[in-house]
Design an enzyme around this catalytic site. Sequence first.
Site, PDB file in Angstrom:
ATOM      1  N   LYS A   1       0.798  -1.217   0.000  1.00  0.00           N
ATOM      2  CA  LYS A   1       0.000   0.000   0.000  1.00  0.00           C
ATOM      3  C   LYS A   1       0.842   1.284   0.000  1.00  0.00           C
ATOM      4  O   LYS A   1       0.421   2.309  -0.558  1.00  0.00           O
ATOM      5  CB  LYS A   1      -0.940   0.020   1.214  1.00  0.00           C
ATOM      6  CG  LYS A   1      -2.041  -1.027   1.169  1.00  0.00           C
ATOM      7  CD  LYS A   1      -2.786  -1.071   2.491  1.00  0.00           C
ATOM      8  CE  LYS A   1      -3.845  -2.154   2.516  1.00  0.00           C
ATOM      9  NZ  LYS A   1      -5.105  -1.713   1.923  1.00  0.00           N
TER      10      LYS A   1
ATOM     11  N   ASP B   1      -9.571   2.790   2.137  1.00  0.00           N
ATOM     12  CA  ASP B   1      -9.503   2.022   3.380  1.00  0.00           C
ATOM     13  C   ASP B   1     -10.064   2.805   4.568  1.00  0.00           C
ATOM     14  O   ASP B   1     -10.852   2.276   5.364  1.00  0.00           O
ATOM     15  CB  ASP B   1      -8.057   1.622   3.688  1.00  0.00           C
ATOM     16  CG  ASP B   1      -7.646   0.336   2.995  1.00  0.00           C
ATOM     17  OD1 ASP B   1      -8.538  -0.441   2.608  1.00  0.00           O
ATOM     18  OD2 ASP B   1      -6.431   0.109   2.847  1.00  0.00           O
TER      19      ASP B   1
END
Length: 262
Positions: free
Chosen positions: A70, A106
């Site tokens: 990420k 997220d």
Amino acid sequence: MISAKTRLCAVIGDPVEHSLSPQIHNAAFRETGLDFSYVAFHVKKGETENAIRGVRGFGIRGLSVTIPHKVDIVPYLDSVDEIARNVGSINTVVNDEGHLTGFSTDGPGALRALRAGGCDPKGQRVLLLGSGGAARAIAFSLATISPAPELTILGVEADELSDLENDIRERTPLTVASLPYAEQTLRDATENSGLIINATPVGMTPNVDVSPLGEELITVDHTVFDIVYTPFETKLLRDAKAAGAQAIPGIGMFVQQAAIPV
């Protein structure tokens, strides 16, 4: 039916075999009639740049990005949206004719999951376990809440942890403290927190019998949110339920972040 016109999307991670993304996205493609197919690619840590070359070379329309890529993937993209720029990590890549844009869903997905689970993080004392990409996304999303929570972050990567604390202090009004993940700091932080969020892979399949938090530290006054969704009920969540605490599973965040449009 897959044809020469079918567009490809994928999730990359290490590990990635546990991911439910192919099932969810392929079901959505079927339901909406889109000629897309979604697969999982096991990309080892350190191989992110090669993976991005593949995305460009094969014309892959989009990526979901999970642990541990990420943060590492950001330098190889052409642009990132404002949320992702502040967070410093992404979980989604969209390929528009070779221009790769990163997005972060997220954090908003985590907030949606918390609220759907009956927890309002406004003004709470929050303990965040982990300092990687998912933790960054959640921390910056918590900073958008008013009244703002008080945040304590425990992590094992000293530089990563320090960078996250500094970024939060510089870019948000959030009150934040970062500490090394250790027995005493974990005990003290747990005692002083109402909401506990596990943003680490500890407890993920196949290591289903481990937890980032000792069961003796959880009380009925805690809300425990574990972003791990395989298994659906981690040891941390089982321990939370046994202690009478509110337990919120990670599958909610997984579904919510996948549904947020980019």
